[in-house]
Design a protein around this motif. Structure first.
Motif, PDB file in Angstrom:
ATOM      1  N   LYS A 540       0.823  -1.210   0.000  1.00 55.98           N
ATOM      2  CA  LYS A 540       0.000   0.000   0.000  1.00 55.98           C
ATOM      3  C   LYS A 540       0.854   1.256   0.000  1.00 55.98           C
ATOM      4  N   LEU A 541       1.968   1.226   0.694  1.00 54.00           N
ATOM      5  CA  LEU A 541       2.826   2.408   0.837  1.00 54.00           C
ATOM      6  C   LEU A 541       3.886   2.512  -0.261  1.00 54.00           C
ATOM      7  N   GLY A 542       4.062   1.468  -1.019  1.00 50.29           N
ATOM      8  CA  GLY A 542       5.076   1.502  -2.071  1.00 50.29           C
ATOM      9  C   GLY A 542       6.481   1.235  -1.555  1.00 50.29           C
ATOM     10  N   ILE A 543       6.577   0.440  -0.487  1.00 50.71           N
ATOM     11  CA  ILE A 543       7.880   0.058   0.049  1.00 50.71           C
ATOM     12  C   ILE A 543       8.269  -1.294  -0.538  1.00 50.71           C
ATOM     13  N   THR A 544       9.391  -1.339  -1.233  1.00 56.14           N
ATOM     14  CA  THR A 544       9.812  -2.566  -1.921  1.00 56.14           C
ATOM     15  C   THR A 544      10.384  -3.589  -0.953  1.00 56.14           C
ATOM     16  N   ASN A 545      11.242  -3.122  -0.038  1.00 57.51           N
ATOM     17  CA  ASN A 545      11.896  -4.042   0.900  1.00 57.51           C
ATOM     18  C   ASN A 545      11.122  -4.100   2.206  1.00 57.51           C
ATOM     19  N   ALA A 546      10.458  -5.219   2.457  1.00 59.96           N
ATOM     20  CA  ALA A 546       9.671  -5.386   3.681  1.00 59.96           C
ATOM     21  C   ALA A 546       9.782  -6.827   4.154  1.00 59.96           C
ATOM     22  N   PHE A 547       9.983  -7.007   5.458  1.00 55.50           N
ATOM     23  CA  PHE A 547      10.176  -8.347   6.010  1.00 55.50           C
ATOM     24  C   PHE A 547       9.367  -8.485   7.296  1.00 55.50           C
ATOM     25  N   GLY A 548       8.677  -9.612   7.425  1.00 57.09           N
ATOM     26  CA  GLY A 548       7.874  -9.876   8.613  1.00 57.09           C
ATOM     27  C   GLY A 548       8.341 -11.120   9.341  1.00 57.09           C
ATOM     28  N   ASP A 549       7.622 -11.474  10.408  1.00 54.66           N
ATOM     29  CA  ASP A 549       7.943 -12.647  11.229  1.00 54.66           C
ATOM     30  C   ASP A 549       9.372 -12.587  11.770  1.00 54.66           C
ATOM     31  N   LEU A 550       9.807 -11.394  12.153  1.00 54.84           N
ATOM     32  CA  LEU A 550      11.189 -11.211  12.608  1.00 54.84           C
ATOM     33  C   LEU A 550      11.273 -11.154  14.126  1.00 54.84           C
ATOM     34  N   LEU A 551      12.252 -11.839  14.669  1.00 57.27           N
ATOM     35  CA  LEU A 551      12.592 -11.707  16.079  1.00 57.27           C
ATOM     36  C   LEU A 551      13.526 -10.504  16.237  1.00 57.27           C
ATOM     37  N   PRO A 552      13.720  -9.994  17.465  1.00 53.05           N
ATOM     38  CA  PRO A 552      14.623  -8.851  17.649  1.00 53.05           C
ATOM     39  C   PRO A 552      16.002  -9.081  17.036  1.00 53.05           C
ATOM     40  N   GLU A 553      16.533 -10.308  17.177  1.00 53.90           N
ATOM     41  CA  GLU A 553      17.855 -10.581  16.606  1.00 53.90           C
ATOM     42  C   GLU A 553      17.825 -10.586  15.078  1.00 53.90           C
ATOM     43  N   ASP A 554      16.646 -10.935  14.500  1.00 53.96           N
ATOM     44  CA  ASP A 554      16.515 -10.898  13.042  1.00 53.96           C
ATOM     45  C   ASP A 554      16.582  -9.463  12.530  1.00 53.96           C
ATOM     46  N   LYS A 555      15.962  -8.544  13.271  1.00 53.88           N
ATOM     47  CA  LYS A 555      16.019  -7.130  12.886  1.00 53.88           C
ATOM     48  C   LYS A 555      17.464  -6.627  12.936  1.00 53.88           C
ATOM     49  N   VAL A 556      18.179  -7.048  13.979  1.00 54.46           N
ATOM     50  CA  VAL A 556      19.579  -6.659  14.111  1.00 54.46           C
ATOM     51  C   VAL A 556      20.379  -7.161  12.911  1.00 54.46           C
ATOM     52  N   ASN A 557      20.131  -8.406  12.510  1.00 56.24           N
ATOM     53  CA  ASN A 557      20.862  -8.989  11.380  1.00 56.24           C
ATOM     54  C   ASN A 557      20.548  -8.268  10.072  1.00 56.24           C
ATOM     55  N   LYS A 558      19.295  -7.867   9.882  1.00 60.84           N
ATOM     56  CA  LYS A 558      18.921  -7.143   8.665  1.00 60.84           C
ATOM     57  C   LYS A 558      19.658  -5.805   8.582  1.00 60.84           C
ATOM     58  N   VAL A 559      19.742  -5.106   9.711  1.00 62.77           N
ATOM     59  CA  VAL A 559      20.453  -3.825   9.728  1.00 62.77           C
ATOM     60  C   VAL A 559      21.947  -4.048   9.502  1.00 62.77           C
ATOM     61  N   LYS A 560      22.486  -5.126  10.069  1.00 60.00           N
ATOM     62  CA  LYS A 560      23.900  -5.444   9.854  1.00 60.00           C
ATOM     63  C   LYS A 560      24.181  -5.698   8.373  1.00 60.00           C
ATOM     64  N   GLU A 561      23.236  -6.348   7.690  1.00 63.10           N
ATOM     65  CA  GLU A 561      23.393  -6.608   6.256  1.00 63.10           C
ATOM     66  C   GLU A 561      23.515  -5.300   5.473  1.00 63.10           C
ATOM     67  N   ILE A 562      22.699  -4.309   5.847  1.00 63.83           N
ATOM     68  CA  ILE A 562      22.758  -3.013   5.161  1.00 63.83           C
ATOM     69  C   ILE A 562      24.063  -2.309   5.472  1.00 63.83           C
ATOM     70  N   LYS A 563      24.475  -2.347   6.737  1.00 65.29           N
ATOM     71  CA  LYS A 563      25.711  -1.670   7.139  1.00 65.29           C
ATOM     72  C   LYS A 563      26.944  -2.335   6.525  1.00 65.29           C
ATOM     73  N   ALA A 564      26.823  -3.640   6.200  1.00 68.13           N
ATOM     74  CA  ALA A 564      27.935  -4.345   5.573  1.00 68.13           C
ATOM     75  C   ALA A 564      28.244  -3.782   4.186  1.00 68.13           C
ATOM     76  N   LYS A 565      27.277  -3.089   3.604  1.00 70.53           N
ATOM     77  CA  LYS A 565      27.481  -2.452   2.293  1.00 70.53           C
ATOM     78  C   LYS A 565      28.128  -1.077   2.445  1.00 70.53           C
ATOM     79  N   HIS A 566      28.546  -0.761   3.667  1.00 68.57           N
ATOM     80  CA  HIS A 566      29.167   0.537   3.987  1.00 68.57           C
ATOM     81  C   HIS A 566      28.202   1.690   3.706  1.00 68.57           C
ATOM     82  N   GLU A 567      26.945   1.467   4.068  1.00 63.86           N
ATOM     83  CA  GLU A 567      25.925   2.501   3.923  1.00 63.86           C
ATOM     84  C   GLU A 567      25.405   2.885   5.303  1.00 63.86           C
ATOM     85  N   THR A 568      25.051   4.160   5.453  1.00 66.05           N
ATOM     86  CA  THR A 568      24.546   4.646   6.738  1.00 66.05           C
ATOM     87  C   THR A 568      23.075   4.273   6.906  1.00 66.05           C
ATOM     88  N   VAL A 569      22.694   3.986   8.152  1.00 64.55           N
ATOM     89  CA  VAL A 569      21.346   3.493   8.445  1.00 64.55           C
ATOM     90  C   VAL A 569      20.735   4.260   9.608  1.00 64.55           C
TER      91      VAL A 569
END
Length: 680
Positions: A540-569
């Motif tokens: 509905k909002l036009g967000i391409t990257n969306a993930f559900g059923d995540l535990l707190p550690e899963d959210k941490v891992n997703k952010v780590k994946e983005i930061k691994a690309k040397h991008e700010t989050v």
């Protein structure tokens, strides 16, 4: 509700501790040293936050007092110039003429001379006060009396304007801070009693008249009431609350007399916690600001050495060396090189950014986060409470035929009463009053799963289907086929059914996504909610990257994946489970209204009104602040470099030197204040 003040026997107003504390908090935000340490405005500035705790910055009397020394010097200087150049008088010569110029110099010069001496005593020898003192006294020594007075006069005027600019910047911060009344009206034994806000207990009933400000967080007992939340959130539209809704300290009742049940102690309210966070903001300096402060400490001694060299070295190389001429050039060099424009305008620029953000209901905990957020490439948002309202309503109750609907809902309601999660609130509102006869044992909240307890010797599980999987409870439905959020129920190790709950998308969520895309920022949505719900909202909002059923550690891992690309989050969240990922991100942003205390404590930026549209506003404020700071740095260095070269070559006079110092400082200050007038 206005502050209540005490008076002594003579009728003199005594200090208001709360107001003094707020003034001190706002002052601390400017920088580590006080404004007086950077100004030559004597103790007049201190009078702005004097013992009675009131800020007189906006009063005309205070402003006149600030300009009074400069006005006296200006009048005396103009008279002297007229007598020197237009209507010469035979008596205006010799010691009388010198004495007149000294008299014109003293009102603006004495404070600077005093500050120079005090700085030397404290070990700060090469201060701007010493530079101005040497330059102006030197001008008197070689007979350039008008220029000596003029330099100090314009320097003083510049510092007064700087003080006024700082006071203006403080106003927005103080508006955010000064939200709690000292006293509240509490109903005791059907009688209205006025008490100090800090003495009110949890469970007490506050009576709030129209126009009064709420002093503590609570729950509205009246059927409905409209509140002005502008000072907290920057939102001018009244916010209507209904019975049972949470209301926060700082909100102003707009219509009828209302009653509020206190739910949080005075010192633990969200506003109190935010006040503590604001107090610590001054410790967080932006890299640019830290660099300039270190640079100034090295730069000033070098300038003094160069000035001495300009005066002395030509003696060894020139036959027609005239000491007074080269001393004059050295003095010009000193005036030009005064680092005031840099030392003052840059912290003021960041302070202005913090003030502009506060005006819009956004709290930055330090100027370093203004710098960081301006470079953000990815914004990762939680779904519930961030992009959606976080206000759930029960849609359907689907229980097994063999289950006693009445009994199972009663014990589910009793267990959910142990949680403050919005889902628990929705279930409680749907089922109704809690049965006090139900005894719960071994109540346990399992992070990102749900609740567990023993009832009548049997195990009760209420949460998502991962909770049932964890305790090996089998079920005969596919949760993925249900679009809504599902609350599964298991009793006595058997699947009893489920409750579906729906949440609505915030009205400004779409605007948030669209604006972030225009800023070139990538958006990712993470949630512990089921994937079908997350994908539905994301689509509905036009967000391409969306993930559900995540535990707190899963959210941490997703952010780590983005930061691994040397991008700010930047991560935006509101729940306790979001605290780890908020801490991991380059900039953690918390929703301050519905947000948990843990997330607000961990976050670098707090959005007071829970509106996601403030996320792009915060990024824009960061970008504008950084742009203004670098404009000031470029302006100061550029002008000073040109005039320094001209001064060393004998092509610039004291008047050009005054512009290079005071003029540039004034322009930089005006540029820094400009951000507070911008709309975001």
């Amino acid at each position: 509700m206005k502050h209540t003040h005490s008076y002594d026997a003579q009728g003199k107003q005594l200090c208001c501790t709360e107001e003094k504390k707020i003034n001190a908090q706002a002052d601390a935000l400017i920088k580590n040293k006080s404004v007086k340490d950077c100004c030559c405005v004597t103790d007049d500035h201190n009078q702005l936050t004097n013992d009675d705790g009131h800020d007189h910055a906006n009063s005309s009397d205070s402003n006149v007092k600030l300009f009074l020394p400069a006005a006296i010097s200006l009048i005396a200087l103009l008279i002297a110039l007229i007598l020197d150049n237009y209507f010469p008088q035979p008596w205006f010569t010799g010691w009388l003429r010198i004495g007149w110029y000294v008299g014109a110099y003293l009102p603006v010069g004495l404070p600077v001379l005093r500050e120079a001496v005090e700085s030397i005593i404290k070990g700060d020898v090469f201060s701007e006060f010493l530079l101005m003192s040497i330059a102006t006294i030197g001008a008197f020594a070689i007979g350039e009396y008008p220029e000596g007075v003029a330099v100090m006069l314009f320097y003083s005027v510049g510092e007064v304007f700087q003080t006024l600019a700082v006071k203006r910047a403080k106003t927005n911060i103080k508006t955010l801070l000064d939200q709690r009344p000292d006293e509240v009206t509490v109903i005791h034994n059907n009688q209205a009693v006025t008490l100090k806000a800090e003495t009110v207990n949890i469970g007490d009933i506050i009576q709030l008249k129209a126009g009064e400000k709420l002093g503590l967080d609570g729950e509205l007992l009246s059927q409905s009431a409209s509140f002005n939340t502008a000072a907290l959130t920057g939102e001018s539209k009244p916010d209507t609350k209904n019975k049972g809704d949470a209301v926060l300290a700082g909100m102003i009742n707009l219509n009828t007399v209302s009653q509020v049940k206190v739910t949080t102690a005075y010192t633990d309210s969200k506003l109190s916690r935010i006040l503590e966070l604001v107090q610590n903001a001054a410790a967080q300096k932006a890299p640019t600001e830290l660099f300039i402060r270190k640079f100034a400490k090295i730069y000033t001694p070098i300038v003094v050495v160069l000035a001495v060299a300009i005066c002395v070295l030509p003696y060894f190389f020139l036959e027609a060396y005239v000491f007074s001429e080269w001393l004059y050039r050295a003095l010009i060099f000193l005036v030009i090189s005064c680092p005031c424009a840099l030392v003052i305008s840059i912290p003021l620029g960041y302070f202005g950014g913090i003030g502009a953000a506060s005006k819009n209901g956004i709290l930055f905990k330090g100027s370093n986060f203004l710098d960081t957020i301006s470079t953000i490439q990815n914004v990762v948002v939680d779904k519930t409470g961030t992009m959606t309202e976080g206000v759930f309503k029960v849609q359907e109750v689907n229980l097994k035929p063999e289950v006693n609907r009445y009994e199972i809902l009663k014990i589910v309601n009793a267990l959910e009463s142990q949680s403050t999660h919005p889902v628990a609130t929705a279930i409680h509102q749907f089922i109704g009053d809690i049965d006090s006869t139900i005894k719960l044992n071994n109540v346990e909240e399992i992070s990102a799963h749900g609740l567990k307890a023993d009832v009548n010797g049997k195990e009760l599980l209420v949460g998502n289907f991962r909770l049932l999987d964890k305790y090996a409870v089998t079920y005969d439905i596919n949760p993925a086929t249900i679009v809504y959020t599902v609350i599964a129920i298991a009793y006595d190790h058997k699947f009893a059914g489920y409750i579906t709950i729906a949440d609505s998308i915030k009205e400004d969520a779409q605007l948030t996504v669209d604006t972030l895309k225009k800023l070139g920022v990538n958006i990712t949505m993470l949630s512990g909610d089921k994937s079908s719900v997350v994908q539905f909202v994301a689509q509905k909002l036009g967000i391409t990257n969306a993930f559900g059923d995540l535990l707190p550690e899963d959210k941490v891992n997703k952010v780590k994946e983005i930061k691994a690309k040397h991008e700010t989050v930047a991560f935006v969240g509101d729940g306790v489970n979001d605290a780890p990922v908020v801490a991991l991100s380059d900039v953690g942003i918390a929703m301050g209204g519905l947000g948990s205390d843990a997330t607000i404590e961990t976050a670098d930026v707090v959005i007071q009104d829970d509106k996601p549209s403030k996320i792009p506003s915060a990024i824009t404020i960061g970008k504008q602040t950084k742009r203004i700071v670098w404009q000031n740095i470029s302006l100061a260095f550029g002008v000073k470099a040109v005039v320094l070269i001209l001064g060393a070559g004998g092509l610039a006079t004291m008047w050009e030197a005054v512009f290079a110092d005071v003029g540039v400082a004034l322009l930089a200050i005006l540029n820094a204040v400009r951000i507070q007038r911008m709309k975001f």
